[in-house]
Design a protein around this motif. Structure first.
Motif, short mmCIF file in Angstrom:
data_model
loop_
_atom_site.label_atom_id
_atom_site.label_comp_id
_atom_site.label_asym_id
_atom_site.label_seq_id
_atom_site.Cartn_x
_atom_site.Cartn_y
_atom_site.Cartn_z
N ALA A 156 0.84 -1.21 0.00
CA ALA A 156 0.00 0.00 0.00
C ALA A 156 0.87 1.25 0.00
N ALA A 157 2.00 1.20 0.72
CA ALA A 157 2.92 2.33 0.72
C ALA A 157 3.52 2.54 -0.67
N THR A 158 3.67 1.45 -1.42
CA THR A 158 4.20 1.56 -2.78
C THR A 158 3.28 2.39 -3.67
N VAL A 159 1.97 2.13 -3.62
CA VAL A 159 1.07 2.88 -4.50
C VAL A 159 0.98 4.34 -4.09
N VAL A 160 1.06 4.62 -2.80
CA VAL A 160 1.03 6.01 -2.35
C VAL A 160 2.26 6.75 -2.87
N ARG A 161 3.43 6.11 -2.74
CA ARG A 161 4.67 6.75 -3.20
C ARG A 161 4.67 6.90 -4.72
N GLU A 162 4.29 5.83 -5.44
CA GLU A 162 4.32 5.88 -6.89
C GLU A 162 3.33 6.90 -7.44
N ALA A 163 2.15 6.99 -6.86
CA ALA A 163 1.18 7.99 -7.33
C ALA A 163 1.73 9.40 -7.17
N ARG A 164 2.46 9.62 -6.10
CA ARG A 164 3.06 10.94 -5.86
C ARG A 164 4.18 11.21 -6.88
N GLU A 165 5.03 10.20 -7.11
CA GLU A 165 6.17 10.40 -8.01
C GLU A 165 5.74 10.50 -9.47
N GLU A 166 4.80 9.66 -9.89
CA GLU A 166 4.41 9.61 -11.30
C GLU A 166 3.44 10.71 -11.69
N ALA A 167 2.53 11.07 -10.78
CA ALA A 167 1.42 11.95 -11.16
C ALA A 167 1.21 13.13 -10.22
N ALA A 168 2.08 13.30 -9.22
CA ALA A 168 1.87 14.34 -8.19
C ALA A 168 0.49 14.18 -7.57
N ALA A 169 0.06 12.93 -7.39
CA ALA A 169 -1.26 12.64 -6.85
C ALA A 169 -1.15 12.20 -5.40
N GLU A 170 -1.99 12.77 -4.56
CA GLU A 170 -2.06 12.39 -3.15
C GLU A 170 -3.29 11.52 -2.94
N LEU A 171 -3.11 10.44 -2.18
CA LEU A 171 -4.18 9.48 -1.96
C LEU A 171 -4.57 9.42 -0.50
N ALA A 172 -5.86 9.14 -0.26
CA ALA A 172 -6.30 8.77 1.08
C ALA A 172 -5.89 7.31 1.31
N VAL A 173 -6.30 6.74 2.40
CA VAL A 173 -5.90 5.37 2.74
C VAL A 173 -6.30 4.41 1.62
N ALA A 174 -5.34 3.60 1.17
CA ALA A 174 -5.58 2.64 0.09
C ALA A 174 -6.29 1.40 0.63
N ARG A 175 -7.30 0.95 -0.11
CA ARG A 175 -8.06 -0.25 0.26
C ARG A 175 -7.63 -1.40 -0.66
N TYR A 176 -7.26 -2.51 -0.08
CA TYR A 176 -6.78 -3.66 -0.85
C TYR A 176 -7.92 -4.30 -1.64
N LEU A 177 -7.66 -4.65 -2.91
CA LEU A 177 -8.66 -5.30 -3.76
C LEU A 177 -8.38 -6.78 -3.97
N GLY A 178 -7.11 -7.13 -4.20
CA GLY A 178 -6.75 -8.50 -4.52
C GLY A 178 -5.42 -8.50 -5.24
N TYR A 179 -5.13 -9.62 -5.89
CA TYR A 179 -3.85 -9.70 -6.61
C TYR A 179 -4.01 -10.54 -7.87
N LEU A 180 -3.08 -10.34 -8.79
CA LEU A 180 -3.00 -11.11 -10.01
C LEU A 180 -1.85 -12.09 -9.90
N SER A 181 -2.01 -13.25 -10.51
CA SER A 181 -0.93 -14.24 -10.52
C SER A 181 -0.69 -14.70 -11.94
N ALA A 182 0.57 -14.99 -12.25
CA ALA A 182 0.94 -15.53 -13.55
C ALA A 182 1.38 -16.98 -13.37
N PRO A 183 0.91 -17.90 -14.22
CA PRO A 183 1.23 -19.32 -14.03
C PRO A 183 2.72 -19.63 -14.01
N ASP A 184 3.50 -18.87 -14.79
CA ASP A 184 4.93 -19.17 -14.90
C ASP A 184 5.81 -18.24 -14.07
N GLU A 185 5.17 -17.47 -13.16
CA GLU A 185 5.93 -16.51 -12.37
C GLU A 185 5.46 -16.58 -10.92
#
Length: 322
Positions: A212-241
Motif C-alpha cells: 500500500a505504501a508503494t502505491v502512495v509513493r508511486e502515485a506521488r512520483e508519477e502523477a503528483a497525486a495524493e491518496l487517502a488510505v488505500a483499500r486492498y482489492l486482490g492480486y493477479l498471478s501468472a502461471p509461470d511466475e
C-alpha cells in the motif's frame, strides 16, 4: 478488432461496403455483415463519419475519384459463440482475423488504419460520433493527441484473486485505482508511446515491505497525486511466475503540477476515465477484467464514492483538490 482478408486487395478491410441506392448507411452496414460474414446484427451506434478527399486515397487517375463519405459503426463485442458462427462469404472473403489495434497500420491501407484507430478512440471516449477528414478527427481529443492504441497493449491475461496474497508469495508490483470524487479513475498515458498505466510500480526499500505504501509513493512520483488510505482489492498471478501483482483502490485528495517521473524521466499525460473506459486501455482478458472491475466497484462503494456517469475522458493539466 475483426478484419477481413480478401483476394482482390493486399491489405485487410473492416466488414462493410458501399450502400445500395436509397439505403441508409446503418442498414447498409448490417446488410454487408450478413452478406460477408453470415452475421445478423442491428447496427445502432455510429463511431465516425469520414470525409475522404480526392487526394486522401490513392486511386488511378482514370477513376476520377471525386471523394466520398464513409461511416464507421460499432459492431459490439462478440462472444465465442458469435465468433464461431461466422461464415465468410465464399469467393469474396478469404478469411477473418482478430488483431491488436496497434497492428492496424501494418495490415490495412494507411487511410483505412487511420480511420479505424480514430473510430476506436472515439468509442473509448464515448462522446458520440466524431467527424474525420482523411481519417483524422477535425477536433482531436487527448486520446488522439497522445495516440492511444498506437502501441500494442501488453497481454496480461492473469487470474484475479480477491483475497489476501498467500504467505511466501512476493509482491512484485502494486497498482491503484485512484478515484476522483465523481467516480472516475486516474490513468497515466505515456507521451511518447500512447501506452496507458494505472499509478503504481515496483516496491522499493523505503516502502518497508508494505504494498500500500508503494502505491502512495508511486502515485506521488508519477502523477503528483495524493491518496487517502488505500483499500486492498486482490492480486493477479501468472502461471509461470511465482509472484503477486497487488491491486488497491483509494480516493484522490489532490493532484499537483505534472512531475517528471524519477524512474523513467517521463512526464505522463494524466486523464480521468470511468472504470469501464479504463478497461479499454489494457488487454487483461475478459474474465480477469470483469472480476477486477467488480472488486473495483465494491471498493468504490465502500469508499463512499458515486458511480461515474458516462462521459468523455478529461485531461488533468492544472492542480486540483477533491
Amino acid at each position: 478488432m475483426l478484419l477481413q482478408r480478401v483476394s482482390y486487395r493486399p491489405t485487410r478491410l473492416l466488414p462493410g461496403g458501399g450502400v445500395d441506392r436509397g439505403e441508409s448507411p446503418a442498414r447498409g452496414a448490417a446488410r454487408e455483415l450478413e452478406e460477408e460474414l453470415g452475421v445478423t446484427e442491428t447496427v445502432t451506434r455510429g463511431l465516425a463519419v469520414d470525409w475522404v478527399s480526392p487526394t486522401g486515397r490513392t486511386t488511378p487517375p482514370a477513376m476520377k475519384f471525386p471523394g466520398e463519405l464513409l461511416h464507421v459503426f460499432d459492431g459490439g463485442v462478440w462472444d465465442d459463440d458469435q465468433i464461431a458462427a461466422i461464415r465468410p462469404a465464399p469467393g469474396e472473403i478469404d478469411d477473418i482475423e482478430f488483431v491488436e489495434p496497434a497492428d492496424l497500420p501494418a495490415l490495412m491501407a494507411h487511410d483505412d488504419a487511420r480511420r479505424a484507430l480514430s473510430a476506436l478512440r472515439a468509442r473509448i471516449n464515448g462522446a458520440g460520433p466524431v467527424f474525420l477528414e482523411d481519417g483524422l478527427p477535425i477536433a482531436p481529443t487527448v486520446l488522439d493527441r497522445v495516440g492511444v492504441l498506437r502501441t500494442a497493449r501488453a497481454r496480461h491475461h492473469f487470474p484475479f484473486h480477491p483475497n489476501p496474497v498467500p504467505a511466501g508469495l512476493t509482491v512484485r508490483q502494486s497498482w491503484v485505482w485512484a478515484f476522483a470524487s465523481d467516480g472516475r479513475v486516474l490513468v497515466l498515458l505515456e507521451p511518447d508511446t500512447g501506452a496507458a498505466c494505472l499509478p503504481g510500480g515496483t516496491p522499493e526499500p523505503q516502502d518497508g515491505g508494505d504494498p500500500a505504501a508503494t502505491v502512495v509513493r508511486e502515485a506521488r512520483e508519477e502523477a503528483a497525486a495524493e491518496l487517502a488510505v488505500a483499500r486492498y482489492l486482490g492480486y493477479l498471478s501468472a502461471p509461470d511466475e511465482p509472484c503477486a501483482r497487488a491491486r488497491y483502490a483509494a480516493a484522490l485528495t489532490r493532484i499537483g503540477p505534472a512531475p517528471v517521473d524519477p524512474a523513467n524521466g517521463r512526464t505522463y499525460v494524466r486523464i480521468l476515465a470511468t472504470p469501464e473506459q479504463v478497461l479499454e486501455f489494457f488487454d487483461w482478458g475478459p474474465s480477469a477484467a470483469a472480476e477486477q472491475l467488480r472488486a473495483v466497484h465494491q471498493a468504490r462503494a465502500l469508499l463512499g464514492i458515486p458511480e461515474a456517469a458516462h462521459q468523455p475522458v478529461t485531461e488533468l493539466t492544472d492542480p486540483a483538490s477533491w
